[in-house]
Design a protein around this motif. Sequence first.
Motif, PDB file in Angstrom:
ATOM      1  N   THR A 245       7.353   2.419  14.389  1.00 19.28           N
ATOM      2  CA  THR A 245       6.569   3.638  14.245  1.00 19.28           C
ATOM      3  C   THR A 245       5.740   3.527  12.976  1.00 19.28           C
ATOM      4  O   THR A 245       6.089   2.788  12.049  1.00 19.28           O
ATOM      5  CB  THR A 245       7.442   4.904  14.189  1.00 19.28           C
ATOM      6  N   ASP A 246       4.634   4.263  12.932  1.00 20.65           N
ATOM      7  CA  ASP A 246       3.626   4.084  11.882  1.00 20.65           C
ATOM      8  C   ASP A 246       3.142   5.456  11.426  1.00 20.65           C
ATOM      9  O   ASP A 246       2.748   6.291  12.236  1.00 20.65           O
ATOM     10  CB  ASP A 246       2.466   3.261  12.468  1.00 20.65           C
ATOM     11  N   SER A 247       3.175   5.688  10.119  1.00 18.27           N
ATOM     12  CA  SER A 247       2.647   6.946   9.579  1.00 18.27           C
ATOM     13  C   SER A 247       1.136   7.002   9.679  1.00 18.27           C
ATOM     14  O   SER A 247       0.537   8.072   9.568  1.00 18.27           O
ATOM     15  CB  SER A 247       3.055   7.114   8.113  1.00 18.27           C
ATOM     16  N   GLY A 248       0.497   5.840   9.868  1.00 19.04           N
ATOM     17  CA  GLY A 248      -0.952   5.758   9.834  1.00 19.04           C
ATOM     18  C   GLY A 248      -1.448   5.651   8.404  1.00 19.04           C
ATOM     19  O   GLY A 248      -0.721   5.868   7.433  1.00 19.04           O
ATOM     20  N   ALA A 249      -2.698   5.275   8.255  1.00 13.68           N
ATOM     21  CA  ALA A 249      -3.287   5.125   6.926  1.00 13.68           C
ATOM     22  C   ALA A 249      -3.522   6.487   6.286  1.00 13.68           C
ATOM     23  O   ALA A 249      -3.924   7.437   6.961  1.00 13.68           O
ATOM     24  CB  ALA A 249      -4.600   4.366   7.022  1.00 13.68           C
ATOM     25  N   PRO A 250      -3.284   6.625   4.986  1.00 14.68           N
ATOM     26  CA  PRO A 250      -3.626   7.875   4.297  1.00 14.68           C
ATOM     27  C   PRO A 250      -5.118   8.155   4.433  1.00 14.68           C
ATOM     28  O   PRO A 250      -5.938   7.248   4.254  1.00 14.68           O
ATOM     29  CB  PRO A 250      -3.248   7.599   2.841  1.00 14.68           C
ATOM     30  N   PRO A 251      -5.497   9.376   4.756  1.00  7.83           N
ATOM     31  CA  PRO A 251      -6.919   9.696   4.963  1.00  7.83           C
ATOM     32  C   PRO A 251      -7.776   9.350   3.747  1.00  7.83           C
ATOM     33  O   PRO A 251      -7.407   9.641   2.606  1.00  7.83           O
ATOM     34  CB  PRO A 251      -6.903  11.211   5.208  1.00  7.83           C
ATOM     35  N   ASN A 252      -8.872   8.666   3.989  1.00  8.03           N
ATOM     36  CA  ASN A 252      -9.891   8.368   2.979  1.00  8.03           C
ATOM     37  C   ASN A 252      -9.420   7.430   1.863  1.00  8.03           C
ATOM     38  O   ASN A 252     -10.101   7.300   0.837  1.00  8.03           O
ATOM     39  CB  ASN A 252     -10.430   9.662   2.343  1.00  8.03           C
TER      40      ASN A 252
ATOM     41  N   GLU B 199      -4.919  -3.748  11.759  1.00  6.90           N
ATOM     42  CA  GLU B 199      -5.094  -2.472  11.065  1.00  6.90           C
ATOM     43  C   GLU B 199      -6.056  -2.542   9.892  1.00  6.90           C
ATOM     44  O   GLU B 199      -6.430  -1.502   9.340  1.00  6.90           O
ATOM     45  CB  GLU B 199      -3.734  -1.950  10.582  1.00  6.90           C
ATOM     46  N   GLY B 200      -6.437  -3.742   9.485  1.00 12.68           N
ATOM     47  CA  GLY B 200      -7.360  -3.862   8.359  1.00 12.68           C
ATOM     48  C   GLY B 200      -6.821  -3.228   7.097  1.00 12.68           C
ATOM     49  O   GLY B 200      -7.549  -2.539   6.365  1.00 12.68           O
ATOM     50  N   ILE B 201      -5.544  -3.454   6.807  1.00  9.15           N
ATOM     51  CA  ILE B 201      -4.942  -2.815   5.635  1.00  9.15           C
ATOM     52  C   ILE B 201      -5.534  -3.398   4.350  1.00  9.15           C
ATOM     53  O   ILE B 201      -5.997  -4.539   4.325  1.00  9.15           O
ATOM     54  CB  ILE B 201      -3.412  -2.951   5.639  1.00  9.15           C
ATOM     55  N   PRO B 202      -5.553  -2.634   3.266  1.00  5.92           N
ATOM     56  CA  PRO B 202      -6.181  -3.098   2.021  1.00  5.92           C
ATOM     57  C   PRO B 202      -5.494  -4.337   1.457  1.00  5.92           C
ATOM     58  O   PRO B 202      -4.279  -4.472   1.519  1.00  5.92           O
ATOM     59  CB  PRO B 202      -6.004  -1.901   1.070  1.00  5.92           C
ATOM     60  N   ARG B 203      -6.296  -5.207   0.905  1.00 12.04           N
ATOM     61  CA  ARG B 203      -5.777  -6.423   0.275  1.00 12.04           C
ATOM     62  C   ARG B 203      -5.059  -6.053  -1.024  1.00 12.04           C
ATOM     63  O   ARG B 203      -5.365  -5.064  -1.685  1.00 12.04           O
ATOM     64  CB  ARG B 203      -6.936  -7.379  -0.015  1.00 12.04           C
ATOM     65  N   LEU B 204      -4.110  -6.870  -1.414  1.00 12.83           N
ATOM     66  CA  LEU B 204      -3.346  -6.654  -2.632  1.00 12.83           C
ATOM     67  C   LEU B 204      -4.231  -6.823  -3.859  1.00 12.83           C
ATOM     68  O   LEU B 204      -5.021  -7.756  -3.954  1.00 12.83           O
ATOM     69  CB  LEU B 204      -2.189  -7.662  -2.685  1.00 12.83           C
ATOM     70  N   THR B 205      -4.079  -5.896  -4.818  1.00 13.99           N
ATOM     71  CA  THR B 205      -4.764  -6.006  -6.103  1.00 13.99           C
ATOM     72  C   THR B 205      -3.725  -6.066  -7.206  1.00 13.99           C
ATOM     73  O   THR B 205      -2.526  -6.029  -6.957  1.00 13.99           O
ATOM     74  CB  THR B 205      -5.694  -4.811  -6.345  1.00 13.99           C
ATOM     75  N   GLN B 206      -4.173  -6.130  -8.436  1.00 20.95           N
ATOM     76  CA  GLN B 206      -3.262  -6.211  -9.566  1.00 20.95           C
ATOM     77  C   GLN B 206      -2.381  -4.977  -9.628  1.00 20.95           C
ATOM     78  O   GLN B 206      -2.793  -3.876  -9.314  1.00 20.95           O
ATOM     79  CB  GLN B 206      -4.038  -6.339 -10.873  1.00 20.95           C
TER      80      GLN B 206
END
Length: 377
Positions: free
Chosen positions: A19-26, A108-115
């Motif tokens: 199950t997936d909460s989905g991406a936080p809006p914006n 899902e195109g999730i954001p890449r890891l940053t510092q």
Amino acid sequence: MSHPIQTYSLSRGIELSFTDSGAPPNSVDYTTLLVVHGTAFNAYQFHKLHSYAHALNLRTILLHRRDYVGSTPYSLTELEEISEAKKVFWERLSAQLAEFVVMLIQKEGIPRLTQSTESRSEGLDLKGRGGVAIMGWSFGCATVLSLFGVVKNPMISDKHYDLLQEYIGDFILYDPPHVAFGYPVPSDSPNYVPWEDLTIPPGNIPQVFSDWVSSYYDHPCYDPQSRCLSYTASIYDLDGRPKAETTSVSSWTEEEIAKGIEGNNAKTEVSMFMSGMQKTIGVFAHQALFDEKSVQHWFPNAKVTYLGVTRTNWTCAWAEMETKRRYYNAKDFLRQGRDLKFIDIDGANHFPHWEQAQEFLKVLRKGIHSNNTALRG
């Protein structure tokens, strides 16, 4: 809000449900928390986390492991590998987890890891760092340890490994039992475990196990000054008695029990608690945490957080104490394994994600977003 079960179809006909909460809006920098559940209790028990994820700039993915609802059961070959304590079983299992994460990233195109950023205000600073944090709970930690402990896994391609390196920032070990590390128990240990109690009728084991694992324990080695269990204590300094007076599961409705507990599946996993497979688990758990060469060559940049609780059952309490002892002794002798960060939730049992879901997620998020400095407890 309802979060329906979804399924990813992996290679070789394997399916994993979640199950997936989905991406936080914006949000363009949210962190994805992938949760891997333990024995008998499937991912449903974590569903409360979905409700609080977006407010903390998190996306929560609750994975049903192999052999649990919606995911592919173990094959006869895999069952034989378990009984024969084969390393290849864990190589395949961790490769499937890796493939799931790759699919998640690509679909899902999730954001890449940053510092990493330091969280403030008890974890409410909403500046994110993207990427994926993989958390195992209870015996689910063995699967997570196999991912970053089975070094140079031949079933994970270089292409997939390189991608995972760009996205996985954290591994979290959440209240694992000693069997998730393969720690041998002294033969004279007086502490009780349901899977060794031959007086329990087989049909009653799921209920007995549920009550035992979700009870609250008062360990004599609890240190009120540090608000954690003293790692200089021994296995004999724990509250190892069976209890059922006040448990987390006792508050569950019949519907919640039906959705969240799959007691029959525990029979397969109990065989992983036996000596043969425990030796196999012990090898990759050691490589994941304490072997300098392994750490340098397999997910070297990922942080590891050990999230403990102070009123858990003795197997999980002792696992944390033993891991701390091995970790600090290694550091004292200048052996460089993986840096660990220990965080303890004072007063909680094995189920703070159920009892105190919002507070639990705040603590977890703060751990994910903190730096790599180990917090001694």
